[in-house]
Design an enzyme around this catalytic site. Structure first.
Site, PDB file in Angstrom:
ATOM      1  N   MET A  87      -2.634   8.927  -6.829  1.00 29.89           N
ATOM      2  CA  MET A  87      -2.503   7.761  -7.689  1.00 29.89           C
ATOM      3  C   MET A  87      -2.471   8.186  -9.145  1.00 29.89           C
ATOM      4  O   MET A  87      -3.289   8.997  -9.573  1.00 29.89           O
ATOM      5  CB  MET A  87      -3.682   6.818  -7.453  1.00 29.89           C
ATOM      6  N   CYS A  88      -1.525   7.649  -9.881  1.00 26.23           N
ATOM      7  CA  CYS A  88      -1.396   7.964 -11.293  1.00 26.23           C
ATOM      8  C   CYS A  88      -2.136   6.904 -12.090  1.00 26.23           C
ATOM      9  O   CYS A  88      -1.691   5.769 -12.178  1.00 26.23           O
ATOM     10  CB  CYS A  88       0.086   7.998 -11.664  1.00 26.23           C
ATOM     11  N   LEU A  89      -3.273   7.262 -12.633  1.00 23.46           N
ATOM     12  CA  LEU A  89      -4.055   6.352 -13.465  1.00 23.46           C
ATOM     13  C   LEU A  89      -4.246   7.006 -14.823  1.00 23.46           C
ATOM     14  O   LEU A  89      -4.830   8.085 -14.902  1.00 23.46           O
ATOM     15  CB  LEU A  89      -5.446   6.119 -12.861  1.00 23.46           C
TER      16      LEU A  89
END
Length: 152
Positions: A87-89
């Site tokens: 996940m790209c956060l």
């Protein structure tokens, strides 16, 4: 220091978890690996889905950010479409992470991303383009994947 803080944050999350989120250790003997069960937010294409999110804390926590990945396949511009489910956060990038940040905030941010994806910060460019240009088709596919992979 990190183990004490992790244990405290875990206890807080188990006692009073954020809405739609349940947290437990992936393995009782390992404080650094968590399983997070996230309900798809109401009004999003992920509604009625139950998603496994894996949280891995570095031994340098809170000075280094946790790694967050989906164990359940999800059709989303900010989650890789492979078996890693990374996940790209933004808040988890080493240059943006703040030691004062708490895991509860990370999880709430991750769940909010299901309601409001960030197509300009996507890891899946094709899905991001679709989200921006053909929202109906994006919603349809996200719902389909939720039915297929995220029903408990």
């Amino acid at each position: 220091m990190s183990q004490k803080r992790i244990a405290k944050e875990l206890a807080e999350l188990v006692e009073s978890p954020p809405e739609g989120i349940k947290v437990e250790l992936a393995d009782e003997s390992d404080l650094y690996q968590w399983n997070v069960y996230m309900e798809g937010p109401e009004g999003s294409p992920f509604q009625n889905g139950k998603f496994l999110v894996k949280l891995k804390l570095p031994t340098e926590y809170p000075f280094k950010p946790p790694a967050v990945s989906f164990g359940t396949k999800i059709y989303h511009p900010n989650v890789t479409n492979d078996d890693k489910g990374s996940m790209c956060l933004g808040m988890l990038r080493p240059d943006e992470w703040k030691p004062s940040s708490k895991i509860a905030a990370v999880l709430q941010f991750a769940r909010q991303l299901l309601v409001e994806p960030m197509p300009d910060d996507a890891v899946e460019g094709r899905i991001a383009e679709q989200y921006k240009n053909d929202r109906a088709r994006y919603d349809e596919l996200a719902k389909e994947w939720t039915r297929k992979y995220a029903t408990a």
